[in-house]
Design an enzyme around this catalytic site. Structure first.
Site, PDB file in Angstrom:
ATOM      1  N   HIS A 117       0.873  -1.179   0.000  1.00  0.00           N
ATOM      2  CA  HIS A 117       0.000   0.000   0.000  1.00  0.00           C
ATOM      3  C   HIS A 117       0.915   1.236   0.000  1.00  0.00           C
ATOM      4  O   HIS A 117       2.048   1.168   0.496  1.00  0.00           O
ATOM      5  CB  HIS A 117      -0.828  -0.049   1.301  1.00  0.00           C
ATOM      6  CG  HIS A 117      -1.890   0.990   1.430  1.00  0.00           C
ATOM      7  ND1 HIS A 117      -1.631   2.259   1.881  1.00  0.00           N
ATOM      8  CD2 HIS A 117      -3.226   0.940   1.198  1.00  0.00           C
ATOM      9  CE1 HIS A 117      -2.766   2.945   1.926  1.00  0.00           C
ATOM     10  NE2 HIS A 117      -3.747   2.166   1.505  1.00  0.00           N
ATOM     11  N   ASP A 194       2.842  -5.000   7.884  1.00  0.00           N
ATOM     12  CA  ASP A 194       1.659  -4.149   7.798  1.00  0.00           C
ATOM     13  C   ASP A 194       0.447  -5.080   7.857  1.00  0.00           C
ATOM     14  O   ASP A 194       0.141  -5.776   6.889  1.00  0.00           O
ATOM     15  CB  ASP A 194       1.722  -3.357   6.485  1.00  0.00           C
ATOM     16  CG  ASP A 194       0.407  -2.657   6.153  1.00  0.00           C
ATOM     17  OD1 ASP A 194      -0.538  -2.746   6.955  1.00  0.00           O
ATOM     18  OD2 ASP A 194       0.338  -2.027   5.084  1.00  0.00           O
ATOM     19  N   GLN A 197      -4.811  -5.474   6.614  1.00  0.00           N
ATOM     20  CA  GLN A 197      -5.821  -6.361   6.026  1.00  0.00           C
ATOM     21  C   GLN A 197      -5.736  -7.776   6.581  1.00  0.00           C
ATOM     22  O   GLN A 197      -6.510  -8.648   6.178  1.00  0.00           O
ATOM     23  CB  GLN A 197      -5.641  -6.418   4.500  1.00  0.00           C
ATOM     24  CG  GLN A 197      -5.723  -5.067   3.814  1.00  0.00           C
ATOM     25  CD  GLN A 197      -7.133  -4.493   3.815  1.00  0.00           C
ATOM     26  OE1 GLN A 197      -8.115  -5.208   4.043  1.00  0.00           O
ATOM     27  NE2 GLN A 197      -7.253  -3.198   3.575  1.00  0.00           N
ATOM     28  N   LYS A 220     -10.425  -1.146   9.985  1.00  0.00           N
ATOM     29  CA  LYS A 220     -10.574  -2.330   9.121  1.00  0.00           C
ATOM     30  C   LYS A 220     -10.949  -3.547   9.968  1.00  0.00           C
ATOM     31  O   LYS A 220     -11.374  -4.573   9.430  1.00  0.00           O
ATOM     32  CB  LYS A 220      -9.283  -2.632   8.378  1.00  0.00           C
ATOM     33  CG  LYS A 220      -8.644  -1.400   7.787  1.00  0.00           C
ATOM     34  CD  LYS A 220      -8.461  -1.469   6.316  1.00  0.00           C
ATOM     35  CE  LYS A 220      -7.567  -0.350   5.863  1.00  0.00           C
ATOM     36  NZ  LYS A 220      -8.148   0.454   4.802  1.00  0.00           N
ATOM     37  N   CYS A 358      -4.811   2.680  -3.666  1.00  0.00           N
ATOM     38  CA  CYS A 358      -3.569   3.137  -3.004  1.00  0.00           C
ATOM     39  C   CYS A 358      -2.423   2.151  -3.208  1.00  0.00           C
ATOM     40  O   CYS A 358      -1.577   1.975  -2.310  1.00  0.00           O
ATOM     41  CB  CYS A 358      -3.781   3.389  -1.505  1.00  0.00           C
ATOM     42  SG  CYS A 358      -4.976   4.656  -1.175  1.00  0.00           S
TER      43      CYS A 358
HETATM   44  N1  PMP Z   1      -1.880  -0.892   4.581  1.00  0.00           N
HETATM   45  C1  PMP Z   1      -2.848  -1.539   3.934  1.00  0.00           C
HETATM   46  C2  PMP Z   1      -2.569  -2.876   3.335  1.00  0.00           C
HETATM   47  C3  PMP Z   1      -4.120  -0.962   3.846  1.00  0.00           C
HETATM   48  O1  PMP Z   1      -5.100  -1.612   3.215  1.00  0.00           O
HETATM   49  C4  PMP Z   1      -4.349   0.305   4.424  1.00  0.00           C
HETATM   50  C5  PMP Z   1      -5.686   0.997   4.324  1.00  0.00           C
HETATM   51  N2  PMP Z   1      -6.292   0.907   3.068  1.00  0.00           N
HETATM   52  C6  PMP Z   1      -3.305   0.931   5.084  1.00  0.00           C
HETATM   53  C7  PMP Z   1      -2.086   0.304   5.157  1.00  0.00           C
HETATM   54  C8  PMP Z   1      -3.481   2.253   5.768  1.00  0.00           C
HETATM   55  O2  PMP Z   1      -4.180   2.036   6.944  1.00  0.00           O
HETATM   56  P1  PMP Z   1      -4.878   3.202   7.792  1.00  0.00           P
HETATM   57  O3  PMP Z   1      -6.132   3.544   7.059  1.00  0.00           O
HETATM   58  O4  PMP Z   1      -5.144   2.535   9.107  1.00  0.00           O
HETATM   59  O5  PMP Z   1      -3.922   4.309   7.909  1.00  0.00           O
END
Ligand code: PMP
Length: 400
Positions: A117, A194, A197, A220, A358
């Site tokens: 991401h 990270d 998900q 999430k 993203c």
């Molecule tokens: N990493 C991944 C794999 C994500 O899907 C997301 C959110 N789409 C993020 C990081 C960012 O997370 P946050 O919205 O908690 O800042």
């Protein structure tokens, strides 16, 4: 029924029952989370950690109990391993700017993957500008899996840190993180995962993973927006410098010198998102009550069903077909722009996401501007998948 816990699922949009398939962007919240937030604001509203009065003490208890619930969910050795943050984005930036920045020299290498991401790419590019570090990328293949053979060559004597996504938000790929961690550990390289998900779908045990840092996104995992957790090994949290300065993170301040507070307060400057933290604790308790095994089982039933059902849509091509996947389906439909697909099926009540999610480098790999993404949660149903498929067939017909 699992769905009954989620009042947001009982809505109609455009006169149709809502089919919420945008869980990778943000999940719906169970009543237990909404109640915990309301209860704090109605019955315990006070600042935490600094009051001697009754309300402040009860707010502090709720907030610290939430940390305890999250430690249980992640099997962290202690709640002191957990820092409340705004989400995964803040957690990754925090580690980049404290732990890594304090150690790194020009020419040292940071290893990420092609599946990241943007929030696990851009903080490292900022660090690169600040320090002269080098960013290296583990490549992916057509299925959306990482090329593990390449890692032995990518890890060098200069590799200072590895930061890899546990589960891809764009493709659903579940990365072989234990193998990645083992390879990094052999070379003495600290690893951050990270988990944005992963936590909503998998049983995550930070001790079993033996990662150095793990990031959690509250919104999430059925918790409040603007909430999250950074897990770190105690020795790292003790040693690394603070991220932001201010109240709460100090034990003594003079104009000449400041003594920082103990971990985790050292990393929690200012009044925190108290209601968010308490709501996140309620989300962790909710997930443990449902049971991660049950959640994972429903995920896998829905994944198998959806994979098969999507085959009925003429011209649909799945993007990302990894062997290990969460119930996230990226796809394109021949002859229709992803954005048009999303807009048309919204009129049938179906909420999906369209675009690059993203993760622009993933779509650069496939030579696409983006995709449609249906991301499911354990509360979704096979009937909802049928509505998705019907609406996609209708969208396709409109463009014939
Ligand atoms: N990493 C991944 C794999 C994500 O899907 C997301 C959110 N789409 C993020 C990081 C960012 O997370 P946050 O919205 O908690 O800042």
């Amino acid at each position: 029924m699992l769905r009954e816990h989620f009042p947001g699922l009982n809505q109609r949009v455009h006169g149709k029952p809502l089919v919420y398939f945008d869980n990778a962007a943000t999940a719906q919240r169970p009543q237990a989370v909404i109640d915990a937030i309301n209860d704090y604001y109605i019955n315990h509203n006070a600042n935490v950690h600094r009051g001697v009065h009754f309300l402040s003490e009860s707010a502090t208890d709720l907030y610290e109990n939430a940390r305890l619930s999250l430690a249980k969910l992640l099997n962290a050795p202690s709640p002191k391993n957990l820092i409340f943050v705004r989400g995964c984005t803040e957690a990754i930036n925090l580690v980049a700017q404290t732990f890594v920045r304090s150690k790194i020299k020009a020419g040292d290498e940071i290893l990420i993957s092609h599946l990241e991401h943007h929030s696990n790419i851009v903080p490292w590019q900022i660090l690169r500008e600040q320090t002269g570090a080098v960013l290296k990328v583990i490549p992916m293949n057509e299925q959306g899996e990482l090329n593990l053979e390449s890692i032995d060559e990518l890890i060098t004597e200069k590799t200072a840190f590895m930061s890899v996504v546990h589960v891809s938000n764009a493709l659903g790929t579940i990365n072989p993180v234990k193998t990645l961690i083992a390879k990094a550990k052999e070379a003495g390289i600290p690893v951050m995962l990270d988990g944005a998900q992963a936590v909503p779908h998998l049983k995550v045990d930070v001790q079993d993973l033996d990662c150095d840092f793990y990031t959690v996104s509250g919104h999430k995992m059925y918790g409040p927006t603007g909430s999250g957790i950074l897990y770190g090994k105690a020795e790292h949290l003790e040693e690394m410098p603070p991220y932001q300065g201010g109240g709460e993170m100090i034990s003594k301040v003079t104009f000449d010198h400041t003594v920082y507070n103990a971990v985790p307060a050292k990393f929690e400057a200012g009044t925190p998102n108290i209601a968010g933290g308490i709501g996140l604790g309620a989300a962790a308790e909710f997930m443990m009550t449902i049971g991660m095994d049950k959640i994972a089982q429903r995920d896998s039933e829905l994944r198998v069903y959806t994979e098969l059902a999507l085959k009925q849509v003429p011209g649909l091509k799945l993007i990302g077909t990894a062997a290990e996947k969460s119930p996230v389906f990226s796809f394109v439909i021949e002859g229709i722009h992803a954005h048009d697909v999303g807009t048309i099926i919204d009129h049938y009540g179906v909420a999906i996401r369209t675009g690059h999610h993203c993760t622009m480098p993933i779509f650069q790999y496939y030579g696409l501007a983006g995709s449609c993404r249906a991301s499911l949660a354990f509360y979704n149903t096979e009937q909802e998948v049928d509505v998705l498929v019907d609406s996609l067939i209708k969208a396709r017909k409109m463009f014939e």
